[in-house]
Write a protein that holds these residues in place. Sequence first.
Motif, PDB file in Angstrom:
ATOM      1  N   UNK A 154       0.831  -1.206   0.000  1.00  0.00           N
ATOM      2  CA  UNK A 154       0.000   0.000   0.000  1.00  0.00           C
ATOM      3  C   UNK A 154       0.866   1.258   0.000  1.00  0.00           C
ATOM      4  N   UNK A 155       1.991   1.223   0.700  1.00  0.00           N
ATOM      5  CA  UNK A 155       2.922   2.350   0.683  1.00  0.00           C
ATOM      6  C   UNK A 155       3.516   2.530  -0.715  1.00  0.00           C
ATOM      7  N   UNK A 156       3.791   1.416  -1.391  1.00  0.00           N
ATOM      8  CA  UNK A 156       4.304   1.475  -2.756  1.00  0.00           C
ATOM      9  C   UNK A 156       3.270   2.110  -3.684  1.00  0.00           C
ATOM     10  N   UNK A 157       2.013   1.703  -3.548  1.00  0.00           N
ATOM     11  CA  UNK A 157       0.941   2.299  -4.363  1.00  0.00           C
ATOM     12  C   UNK A 157       0.854   3.798  -4.074  1.00  0.00           C
ATOM     13  N   UNK A 169      -7.362  18.850 -12.794  1.00  0.00           N
ATOM     14  CA  UNK A 169      -7.910  18.142 -13.948  1.00  0.00           C
ATOM     15  C   UNK A 169      -7.647  16.640 -13.893  1.00  0.00           C
ATOM     16  N   UNK A 170      -8.708  15.853 -13.934  1.00  0.00           N
ATOM     17  CA  UNK A 170      -8.602  14.403 -13.983  1.00  0.00           C
ATOM     18  C   UNK A 170      -8.506  13.782 -12.605  1.00  0.00           C
ATOM     19  N   UNK A 171      -8.577  12.481 -12.569  1.00  0.00           N
ATOM     20  CA  UNK A 171      -8.510  11.767 -11.290  1.00  0.00           C
ATOM     21  C   UNK A 171      -7.066  11.464 -10.889  1.00  0.00           C
ATOM     22  N   UNK A 172      -6.895  11.015  -9.664  1.00  0.00           N
ATOM     23  CA  UNK A 172      -5.599  10.496  -9.232  1.00  0.00           C
ATOM     24  C   UNK A 172      -5.357   9.196  -9.995  1.00  0.00           C
ATOM     25  N   UNK A 173      -4.096   8.886 -10.260  1.00  0.00           N
ATOM     26  CA  UNK A 173      -3.802   7.692 -11.056  1.00  0.00           C
ATOM     27  C   UNK A 173      -2.475   7.077 -10.642  1.00  0.00           C
ATOM     28  N   UNK A 174      -2.327   5.807 -11.029  1.00  0.00           N
ATOM     29  CA  UNK A 174      -1.112   5.045 -10.755  1.00  0.00           C
ATOM     30  C   UNK A 174      -0.667   4.427 -12.068  1.00  0.00           C
ATOM     31  N   UNK A 175       0.580   4.686 -12.476  1.00  0.00           N
ATOM     32  CA  UNK A 175       1.105   4.086 -13.698  1.00  0.00           C
ATOM     33  C   UNK A 175       1.498   2.642 -13.397  1.00  0.00           C
ATOM     34  N   UNK A 176       0.868   1.702 -14.083  1.00  0.00           N
ATOM     35  CA  UNK A 176       1.033   0.280 -13.789  1.00  0.00           C
ATOM     36  C   UNK A 176       2.445  -0.215 -14.110  1.00  0.00           C
ATOM     37  N   UNK A 177       3.005   0.204 -15.221  1.00  0.00           N
ATOM     38  CA  UNK A 177       4.359  -0.240 -15.580  1.00  0.00           C
ATOM     39  C   UNK A 177       5.373   0.226 -14.543  1.00  0.00           C
ATOM     40  N   UNK A 178       5.344   1.490 -14.200  1.00  0.00           N
ATOM     41  CA  UNK A 178       6.303   2.002 -13.210  1.00  0.00           C
ATOM     42  C   UNK A 178       6.110   1.333 -11.859  1.00  0.00           C
ATOM     43  N   UNK A 179       4.851   1.104 -11.483  1.00  0.00           N
ATOM     44  CA  UNK A 179       4.550   0.431 -10.214  1.00  0.00           C
ATOM     45  C   UNK A 179       5.134  -0.980 -10.208  1.00  0.00           C
ATOM     46  N   UNK A 180       4.929  -1.737 -11.290  1.00  0.00           N
ATOM     47  CA  UNK A 180       5.437  -3.109 -11.343  1.00  0.00           C
ATOM     48  C   UNK A 180       6.955  -3.173 -11.428  1.00  0.00           C
ATOM     49  N   UNK A 181       7.571  -2.226 -12.112  1.00  0.00           N
ATOM     50  CA  UNK A 181       9.040  -2.176 -12.168  1.00  0.00           C
ATOM     51  C   UNK A 181       9.593  -1.923 -10.772  1.00  0.00           C
ATOM     52  N   UNK A 182       8.985  -0.979 -10.059  1.00  0.00           N
ATOM     53  CA  UNK A 182       9.433  -0.679  -8.696  1.00  0.00           C
ATOM     54  C   UNK A 182       9.170  -1.867  -7.776  1.00  0.00           C
ATOM     55  N   UNK A 183       8.062  -2.564  -7.970  1.00  0.00           N
ATOM     56  CA  UNK A 183       7.751  -3.764  -7.180  1.00  0.00           C
ATOM     57  C   UNK A 183       8.837  -4.811  -7.378  1.00  0.00           C
ATOM     58  N   UNK A 184       9.235  -5.047  -8.621  1.00  0.00           N
ATOM     59  CA  UNK A 184      10.324  -6.002  -8.883  1.00  0.00           C
ATOM     60  C   UNK A 184      11.641  -5.545  -8.249  1.00  0.00           C
ATOM     61  N   UNK A 185      11.924  -4.265  -8.335  1.00  0.00           N
ATOM     62  CA  UNK A 185      13.170  -3.742  -7.742  1.00  0.00           C
ATOM     63  C   UNK A 185      13.193  -3.994  -6.235  1.00  0.00           C
ATOM     64  N   UNK A 186      12.058  -3.790  -5.589  1.00  0.00           N
ATOM     65  CA  UNK A 186      12.010  -3.939  -4.127  1.00  0.00           C
ATOM     66  C   UNK A 186      12.030  -5.398  -3.691  1.00  0.00           C
ATOM     67  N   UNK A 187      11.464  -6.278  -4.497  1.00  0.00           N
ATOM     68  CA  UNK A 187      11.401  -7.671  -4.068  1.00  0.00           C
ATOM     69  C   UNK A 187      12.504  -8.543  -4.672  1.00  0.00           C
ATOM     70  N   UNK A 188      13.108  -8.093  -5.774  1.00  0.00           N
ATOM     71  CA  UNK A 188      14.164  -8.889  -6.392  1.00  0.00           C
ATOM     72  C   UNK A 188      15.497  -8.176  -6.428  1.00  0.00           C
ATOM     73  N   UNK A 189      15.522  -6.938  -5.957  1.00  0.00           N
ATOM     74  CA  UNK A 189      16.763  -6.183  -5.924  1.00  0.00           C
ATOM     75  C   UNK A 189      17.301  -5.847  -7.294  1.00  0.00           C
ATOM     76  N   UNK A 190      16.425  -5.636  -8.273  1.00  0.00           N
ATOM     77  CA  UNK A 190      16.896  -5.317  -9.631  1.00  0.00           C
ATOM     78  C   UNK A 190      17.460  -3.920  -9.721  1.00  0.00           C
TER      79      UNK A 190
END
Length: 190
Positions: A154-157, A169-190
């Motif tokens: 949740x902190x990552x999101x 203008x527009x809603x809040x958003x989360x970029x899925x690619x950047x989120x998943x890249x960061x998720x891999x970096x944090x869990x796999x140390x990439x």
Amino acid sequence: MKTHLSPAIRLTLVMLVLLAVIYPLLVAGISRLAPGGGKGETVEVNGKVVGYARIGQSFTEDRYFNSRPSAVDYKADGSAGSNKGPSNPEYLKTVQARIDTFLVHNPGVRKADIPAELVTASGSGLDPDLSPAAARIQVARIANVRGISAESLNQLVDSHTEGPLWGLFGPAKVNVLRLNVDLDKRTHGL
């Protein structure tokens, strides 16, 4: 006739130079000021381009935040929606299949809690972003698969949530690619 033909030819030549040379060069020059220098915002991991930040990509593995569905199978050269309305039986079957699949992969989530964007394609078929709610509803699944805490996810999101443009203008958003890249970096140390 000569009084009309000569100005018409001159006007045509002026407009040709203006619209076929000057205007495209002006637009190309302005594009250099955009992120990515007019060539698109690439996302890199270890010096290798893994995708474009503003073009949706398919993420369907349980260890990743899933993307918004695409009516064009994420092909940027064919950007389009399905053009099927909510009363179209084929469209309803497609959405129901997406709901069923989501529920199988996300046990404990109720059908009524699924954000619409997780089961409907965007108008372009290439939407790279989700709402924070659509990302958070997937946290329990990813935490379970990766063996990390839901709190850290949740902190990552939260860290990847972009507010509305200029706060208006527009809603809040989360970029899925950047989120998943960061998720891999944090869990796999990439």
